[in-house]
Write a protein that holds these residues in place. Structure first.
Motif, PDB file in Angstrom:
ATOM      1  N   ALA A 246       0.832  -1.210   0.000  1.00  0.00           N
ATOM      2  CA  ALA A 246       0.000   0.000   0.000  1.00  0.00           C
ATOM      3  C   ALA A 246       0.862   1.254   0.000  1.00  0.00           C
ATOM      4  O   ALA A 246       0.561   2.234  -0.711  1.00  0.00           O
ATOM      5  CB  ALA A 246      -0.928  -0.013   1.216  1.00  0.00           C
ATOM      6  N   ILE A 247       1.945   1.230   0.761  1.00  0.00           N
ATOM      7  CA  ILE A 247       2.828   2.399   0.825  1.00  0.00           C
ATOM      8  C   ILE A 247       3.511   2.639  -0.514  1.00  0.00           C
ATOM      9  O   ILE A 247       3.579   3.775  -1.002  1.00  0.00           O
ATOM     10  CB  ILE A 247       3.862   2.217   1.961  1.00  0.00           C
ATOM     11  CG1 ILE A 247       3.160   2.271   3.319  1.00  0.00           C
ATOM     12  CG2 ILE A 247       4.962   3.275   1.873  1.00  0.00           C
ATOM     13  CD1 ILE A 247       4.046   1.883   4.483  1.00  0.00           C
ATOM     14  N   ARG A 250       0.991   3.973  -2.997  1.00  0.00           N
ATOM     15  CA  ARG A 250       0.646   5.359  -2.657  1.00  0.00           C
ATOM     16  C   ARG A 250       1.749   6.327  -3.069  1.00  0.00           C
ATOM     17  O   ARG A 250       1.487   7.386  -3.657  1.00  0.00           O
ATOM     18  CB  ARG A 250       0.403   5.469  -1.148  1.00  0.00           C
ATOM     19  CG  ARG A 250      -0.009   6.870  -0.676  1.00  0.00           C
ATOM     20  CD  ARG A 250       0.077   6.953   0.827  1.00  0.00           C
ATOM     21  NE  ARG A 250       1.457   6.959   1.298  1.00  0.00           N
ATOM     22  CZ  ARG A 250       1.846   6.506   2.492  1.00  0.00           C
ATOM     23  NH1 ARG A 250       0.977   5.953   3.315  1.00  0.00           N
ATOM     24  NH2 ARG A 250       3.126   6.566   2.839  1.00  0.00           N
ATOM     25  N   GLU A 251       2.987   5.960  -2.812  1.00  0.00           N
ATOM     26  CA  GLU A 251       4.113   6.855  -3.076  1.00  0.00           C
ATOM     27  C   GLU A 251       4.462   6.938  -4.561  1.00  0.00           C
ATOM     28  O   GLU A 251       5.153   7.859  -4.982  1.00  0.00           O
ATOM     29  CB  GLU A 251       5.336   6.405  -2.278  1.00  0.00           C
ATOM     30  CG  GLU A 251       5.165   6.518  -0.774  1.00  0.00           C
ATOM     31  CD  GLU A 251       4.992   7.956  -0.309  1.00  0.00           C
ATOM     32  OE1 GLU A 251       5.609   8.852  -0.939  1.00  0.00           O
ATOM     33  OE2 GLU A 251       4.242   8.180   0.660  1.00  0.00           O
TER      34      GLU A 251
END
Length: 370
Positions: A246-247, A250-251
């Protein structure tokens, strides 16, 4: 000179070291002698220390010191004189093959661990049989033998010796993340593992111009993850407490990362599968371990370039020394613990996370308590 003994810490059994004395080598026209200032404990050393058939051995392959004695031919070949300070590769290559002539000594048939039949009896600093004369083949000693085929880098007179021992692990970072991994201007980079190699990859990637560097580890790596933002990482992720996928998405706006480097060894192959899932189209993956399996279909579908970390070249170590000497990066934060010659056992266990907490790059300074 030849009558003065040299003290060395010798691995004599599985996880057992004792101090022994060796005759100081007589130096001829083609070789030399190094007064060891510091020797780094590499990430592979705890594994070497556990091997049952690798004794006697003077360990220590991330070596820095001052030239004590030098033969006439050696001085001309290396461009050195007594008193000069140098950092060494662990490789003792042939110097005449295709790979050696490119400075890629890691691939020389005489230096490549994947090609030699008997690693313990192959001459290589820090891992070979100490019964081979002149015996001083590792940095956990007051002096080391400078073989005619040694790979040498000159270092500045004022460079901290412990910092200079980072030349090999940071050289791995430059090699794996940048030269082999493709990290550079504007790239997004994911590094697995916050040890000395992983932190080296993060630093090298950011120094090469990467736009965003994500470094991940486990809860037990908290101290290293906390340190990572000062050494090139933009984001440090505890994969046991946070959702890495997820990170990353997102990034990167859902696109995935341009470069993945695994420094963990990936014993189960799980990282390789996740790396593919997190990779952008056209990404470069530098994946470690011997159990990884990536379907060719996925490589084709995503147009991936897949490699595996394999040591360091002359260029990568030279670039690492430039990074160390630049003053831009707080490399002293990596040099977490230092031990004397009588404490080599403790130094290796500390690198394995045993006996003390917070070890990142551990060094042995043989003359510290002399």
């Amino acid at each position: 000179m030849g009558d003065l003994p040299v003290r060395a810490a010798v691995k004599v059994d599985v996880e057992k070291t004792e101090i022994r004395e060796f005759e100081r080598p007589r130096i001829g026209a083609d070789d030399g002698l190094l007064r060891v200032e510091a020797s780094g404990v590499g990430g592979s050393d705890p594994e070497m220390y556990r091997k049952p058939d690798s004794a006697p051995c003077i360990m220590g392959h991330e070596n820095v010191g001052m030239v004590e004695a030098l033969g006439e031919n050696a001085a001309r070949r290396w461009g050195l004189k007594p008193g000069d300070r140098i950092a060494l590769h662990e490789y003792l290559p042939c110097w005449h093959c295709h790979w050696c002539r490119q400075g890629d000594f890691r691939l020389c048939m005489e230096a490549d661990f994947f090609n030699v039949k008997d690693q313990f009896n192959t001459l290589r600093y820090g891992t070979c049989n100490a019964d081979h004369a002149p015996h001083l083949w590792g940095g956990n000693a007051h002096y080391m033998y400078l073989a005619p085929n040694a790979v040498i880098h000159r270092i500045p007179a004022d460079m901290d010796a412990r910092h200079a021992t980072l030349a090999v692990p940071l050289g791995n970072g430059v090699q794996w993340a940048v030269l082999d991994g493709g990290a550079g201007l504007g790239k997004t980079v994911l590094v697995y593992g916050p040890g000395q190699q992983g932190l080296g990859c993060a630093l090298a990637a950011k120094a090469a111009g990467a736009a965003k560097v994500i470094l991940c580890g486990m809860t037990r790596d908290r101290a290293r993850l906390d340190l990572a933002p000062r050494l090139g990482a933009d984001i440090a992720v505890d994969v046991e407490q946070e959702d890495l996928e997820a990170i990353v998405m997102r990034e990167t706006g859902g696109r995935g990362v341009d470069v993945v480097v695994d420094t963990t060894g990936d014993p189960t192959g799980a990282i390789a599968a996740q790396a593919v899932a997190l990779a952008a189209k056209g990404a470069w993956l530098n994946l470690n371990g011997l159990r990884q399996q990536i379907p060719i279909g996925e490589i084709k579908k995503r147009y991936l370039t897949v490699r595996a970390p394999r040591g360091h070249s002359y260029r990568s170590v030279e670039l690492a020394l430039q990074l160390i000497g630049s003053g831009r990066w707080p490399v002293d934060l990596l040099c977490s613990h230092d031990f004397g010659l009588d404490q080599v056992h403790d130094a290796i266990l500390a690198t394995a996370g045993r006996g003390m907490e917070g070890a990142i790059h551990v060094t042995v300074s043989p003359w510290r308590d002399a």
